[in-house]
Design a protein around this motif. Structure first.
Motif, PDB file in Angstrom:
ATOM      1  N   ARG A 159       0.826  -1.209   0.000  1.00  0.00           N
ATOM      2  CA  ARG A 159       0.000   0.000   0.000  1.00  0.00           C
ATOM      3  C   ARG A 159       0.864   1.265   0.000  1.00  0.00           C
ATOM      4  O   ARG A 159       0.358   2.357   0.246  1.00  0.00           O
ATOM      5  CB  ARG A 159      -0.917   0.000   1.240  1.00  0.00           C
ATOM      6  CG  ARG A 159      -1.907  -1.154   1.296  1.00  0.00           C
ATOM      7  CD  ARG A 159      -2.798  -1.040   2.534  1.00  0.00           C
ATOM      8  NE  ARG A 159      -3.728  -2.157   2.622  1.00  0.00           N
ATOM      9  CZ  ARG A 159      -3.462  -3.305   3.235  1.00  0.00           C
ATOM     10  NH1 ARG A 159      -2.283  -3.475   3.828  1.00  0.00           N
ATOM     11  NH2 ARG A 159      -4.366  -4.276   3.268  1.00  0.00           N
ATOM     12  N   LEU A 160       2.149   1.114  -0.262  1.00  0.00           N
ATOM     13  CA  LEU A 160       3.079   2.239  -0.202  1.00  0.00           C
ATOM     14  C   LEU A 160       3.148   2.955  -1.548  1.00  0.00           C
ATOM     15  O   LEU A 160       3.417   2.333  -2.572  1.00  0.00           O
ATOM     16  CB  LEU A 160       4.474   1.742   0.189  1.00  0.00           C
ATOM     17  CG  LEU A 160       4.581   1.026   1.540  1.00  0.00           C
ATOM     18  CD1 LEU A 160       5.987   0.453   1.720  1.00  0.00           C
ATOM     19  CD2 LEU A 160       4.239   1.978   2.689  1.00  0.00           C
ATOM     20  N   GLU A 161       2.918   4.254  -1.518  1.00  0.00           N
ATOM     21  CA  GLU A 161       2.919   5.048  -2.732  1.00  0.00           C
ATOM     22  C   GLU A 161       4.073   6.040  -2.732  1.00  0.00           C
ATOM     23  O   GLU A 161       4.634   6.369  -1.689  1.00  0.00           O
ATOM     24  CB  GLU A 161       1.611   5.832  -2.865  1.00  0.00           C
ATOM     25  CG  GLU A 161       0.381   4.983  -3.101  1.00  0.00           C
ATOM     26  CD  GLU A 161      -0.855   5.833  -3.280  1.00  0.00           C
ATOM     27  OE1 GLU A 161      -1.556   5.674  -4.288  1.00  0.00           O
ATOM     28  OE2 GLU A 161      -1.116   6.673  -2.382  1.00  0.00           O
ATOM     29  N   ALA A 162       4.371   6.535  -3.919  1.00  0.00           N
ATOM     30  CA  ALA A 162       5.315   7.641  -4.091  1.00  0.00           C
ATOM     31  C   ALA A 162       4.540   8.839  -4.612  1.00  0.00           C
ATOM     32  O   ALA A 162       3.772   8.716  -5.581  1.00  0.00           O
ATOM     33  CB  ALA A 162       6.437   7.279  -5.053  1.00  0.00           C
ATOM     34  N   LEU A 163       4.716   9.976  -3.969  1.00  0.00           N
ATOM     35  CA  LEU A 163       4.194  11.225  -4.488  1.00  0.00           C
ATOM     36  C   LEU A 163       5.099  11.673  -5.632  1.00  0.00           C
ATOM     37  O   LEU A 163       6.317  11.718  -5.475  1.00  0.00           O
ATOM     38  CB  LEU A 163       4.183  12.282  -3.387  1.00  0.00           C
ATOM     39  CG  LEU A 163       3.865  13.720  -3.812  1.00  0.00           C
ATOM     40  CD1 LEU A 163       2.432  13.833  -4.316  1.00  0.00           C
ATOM     41  CD2 LEU A 163       4.102  14.678  -2.638  1.00  0.00           C
ATOM     42  N   VAL A 164       4.516  11.967  -6.774  1.00  0.00           N
ATOM     43  CA  VAL A 164       5.311  12.425  -7.908  1.00  0.00           C
ATOM     44  C   VAL A 164       5.723  13.874  -7.661  1.00  0.00           C
ATOM     45  O   VAL A 164       4.859  14.738  -7.448  1.00  0.00           O
ATOM     46  CB  VAL A 164       4.522  12.296  -9.225  1.00  0.00           C
ATOM     47  CG1 VAL A 164       5.334  12.824 -10.405  1.00  0.00           C
ATOM     48  CG2 VAL A 164       4.136  10.834  -9.461  1.00  0.00           C
ATOM     49  N   ALA A 165       7.021  14.127  -7.636  1.00  0.00           N
ATOM     50  CA  ALA A 165       7.540  15.466  -7.364  1.00  0.00           C
ATOM     51  C   ALA A 165       6.962  16.465  -8.358  1.00  0.00           C
ATOM     52  O   ALA A 165       6.632  16.127  -9.499  1.00  0.00           O
ATOM     53  CB  ALA A 165       9.067  15.465  -7.439  1.00  0.00           C
ATOM     54  N   ARG A 166       6.828  17.721  -7.926  1.00  0.00           N
ATOM     55  CA  ARG A 166       6.184  18.733  -8.742  1.00  0.00           C
ATOM     56  C   ARG A 166       6.827  18.862 -10.121  1.00  0.00           C
ATOM     57  O   ARG A 166       6.142  18.908 -11.147  1.00  0.00           O
ATOM     58  CB  ARG A 166       6.233  20.079  -8.012  1.00  0.00           C
ATOM     59  CG  ARG A 166       5.534  21.221  -8.724  1.00  0.00           C
ATOM     60  CD  ARG A 166       4.037  21.059  -8.753  1.00  0.00           C
ATOM     61  NE  ARG A 166       3.455  21.031  -7.424  1.00  0.00           N
ATOM     62  CZ  ARG A 166       2.149  20.888  -7.182  1.00  0.00           C
ATOM     63  NH1 ARG A 166       1.313  20.747  -8.204  1.00  0.00           N
ATOM     64  NH2 ARG A 166       1.685  20.871  -5.950  1.00  0.00           N
ATOM     65  N   SER A 167       8.155  18.893 -10.167  1.00  0.00           N
ATOM     66  CA  SER A 167       8.835  19.040 -11.459  1.00  0.00           C
ATOM     67  C   SER A 167       8.567  17.841 -12.364  1.00  0.00           C
ATOM     68  O   SER A 167       8.420  17.980 -13.581  1.00  0.00           O
ATOM     69  CB  SER A 167      10.336  19.214 -11.248  1.00  0.00           C
ATOM     70  OG  SER A 167      10.881  18.095 -10.558  1.00  0.00           O
ATOM     71  N   VAL A 168       8.486  16.656 -11.769  1.00  0.00           N
ATOM     72  CA  VAL A 168       8.208  15.447 -12.545  1.00  0.00           C
ATOM     73  C   VAL A 168       6.751  15.432 -12.994  1.00  0.00           C
ATOM     74  O   VAL A 168       6.420  14.966 -14.092  1.00  0.00           O
ATOM     75  CB  VAL A 168       8.549  14.186 -11.718  1.00  0.00           C
ATOM     76  CG1 VAL A 168       8.260  12.920 -12.508  1.00  0.00           C
ATOM     77  CG2 VAL A 168      10.010  14.224 -11.294  1.00  0.00           C
ATOM     78  N   MET A 169       5.859  15.960 -12.148  1.00  0.00           N
ATOM     79  CA  MET A 169       4.450  16.032 -12.510  1.00  0.00           C
ATOM     80  C   MET A 169       4.250  16.881 -13.762  1.00  0.00           C
ATOM     81  O   MET A 169       3.463  16.530 -14.654  1.00  0.00           O
ATOM     82  CB  MET A 169       3.630  16.599 -11.350  1.00  0.00           C
ATOM     83  CG  MET A 169       2.127  16.579 -11.577  1.00  0.00           C
ATOM     84  SD  MET A 169       1.499  18.085 -12.358  1.00  0.00           S
ATOM     85  CE  MET A 169       1.636  19.241 -10.993  1.00  0.00           C
ATOM     86  N   TYR A 170       4.981  18.011 -13.864  1.00  0.00           N
ATOM     87  CA  TYR A 170       4.860  18.848 -15.058  1.00  0.00           C
ATOM     88  C   TYR A 170       5.293  18.076 -16.308  1.00  0.00           C
ATOM     89  O   TYR A 170       4.702  18.209 -17.377  1.00  0.00           O
ATOM     90  CB  TYR A 170       5.714  20.106 -14.907  1.00  0.00           C
ATOM     91  CG  TYR A 170       5.191  21.072 -13.865  1.00  0.00           C
ATOM     92  CD1 TYR A 170       3.829  21.312 -13.726  1.00  0.00           C
ATOM     93  CD2 TYR A 170       6.058  21.762 -13.018  1.00  0.00           C
ATOM     94  CE1 TYR A 170       3.347  22.190 -12.768  1.00  0.00           C
ATOM     95  CE2 TYR A 170       5.589  22.649 -12.060  1.00  0.00           C
ATOM     96  CZ  TYR A 170       4.232  22.861 -11.940  1.00  0.00           C
ATOM     97  OH  TYR A 170       3.744  23.738 -11.002  1.00  0.00           O
ATOM     98  N   GLU A 171       6.337  17.269 -16.164  1.00  0.00           N
ATOM     99  CA  GLU A 171       6.789  16.447 -17.283  1.00  0.00           C
ATOM    100  C   GLU A 171       5.753  15.374 -17.612  1.00  0.00           C
ATOM    101  O   GLU A 171       5.485  15.084 -18.786  1.00  0.00           O
ATOM    102  CB  GLU A 171       8.136  15.806 -16.940  1.00  0.00           C
ATOM    103  CG  GLU A 171       8.731  14.971 -18.057  1.00  0.00           C
ATOM    104  CD  GLU A 171      10.061  14.327 -17.672  1.00  0.00           C
ATOM    105  OE1 GLU A 171      10.585  13.561 -18.497  1.00  0.00           O
ATOM    106  OE2 GLU A 171      10.545  14.577 -16.542  1.00  0.00           O
TER     107      GLU A 171
END
Length: 209
Positions: A159-171
């Motif tokens: 159930r462990l997730e990674a939050l996508v970093a803001r800079s990666v989210m834009y990509e």
């Protein structure tokens, strides 16, 4: 379990001091060779540890950042999030609770290969996990009401997730496309043969005005 800790190792019931942390490090090191089968372990709960993972992926112990990446990577291999929504450090003989402000990991890099149905998005986390978004590692997108922003998450394991970093989210959103899903046209991203909706197309159009 306090009565099953090894001789001369402090119990994690008293893990608020450096000796208790050293005991946890020692047992986590033995349990954490590769990715241990934490989902199959069922030790007794030994209490909460003053350890916290902040939204930027920084780990704190007793209010102080843990600066050693190797130690953070070690602890990350013995993390488990249970059905109660809480996150624990698990070894074969103990289970201690820690605080996670958002997600335990942060996706800090991504790679995109292929196009259309064959597109595959791969993420690397701050602790070195590499996961391919798809059926085993789905993406989800959450509206952040307080900021009006968008927060993507990718499932790493259990159930462990990674939050996508803001800079990666834009990509990531640069690889989105408008797709008909059911009766609604959505702005979505493809990976691993799956389609992950980001927002309705009409919402995207309003944001673009």
């Amino acid at each position: 379990m306090a009565n099953e800790t090894e001789p001369n190792n402090p119990s994690l019931n008293d893990a608020g001091d450096s000796a208790g942390l050293a005991a946890l490090i020692s047992r986590a090191a033995r349990a954490g060779k590769g990715l241990p089968p934490v989902d199959r372990w069922n030790p007794d709960f030994c209490g909460d540890l003053d350890m916290e993972i902040r939204p930027d992926g920084t780990w704190f112990y007793l209010g102080t950042p843990i600066g050693r990446l190797a130690l953070v990577q070690l602890f990350s291999t013995v993390l488990r999030k249970d059905e109660d929504g809480k996150t624990y450090l698990i070894t074969p003989v103990e289970k201690v609770g820690i605080r996670v402000v958002d997600a335990p990991f942060v996706a800090v890099e991504m790679n995109v290969a292929g196009h259309g149905d064959a597109q595959l998005i791969t993420f690397r986390t701050n602790v070195g996990d590499v996961v391919e978004a798809g059926p085993s590692h789905p993406l989800r997108f959450v509206d952040e009401a307080e900021t009006g922003g968008l927060k993507p998450y990718v499932l790493v394991r259990g159930r462990l997730e990674a939050l996508v970093a803001r800079s990666v989210m834009y990509e990531l959103v640069q690889h989105g496309e408008e797709i008909d899903i059911g009766n609604q046209r959505m702005f979505a991203v493809r990976s691993g043969g799956e389609i992950y909706p980001i927002m309705p197309s009409e919402t995207l159009q309003r944001l673009s005005l």
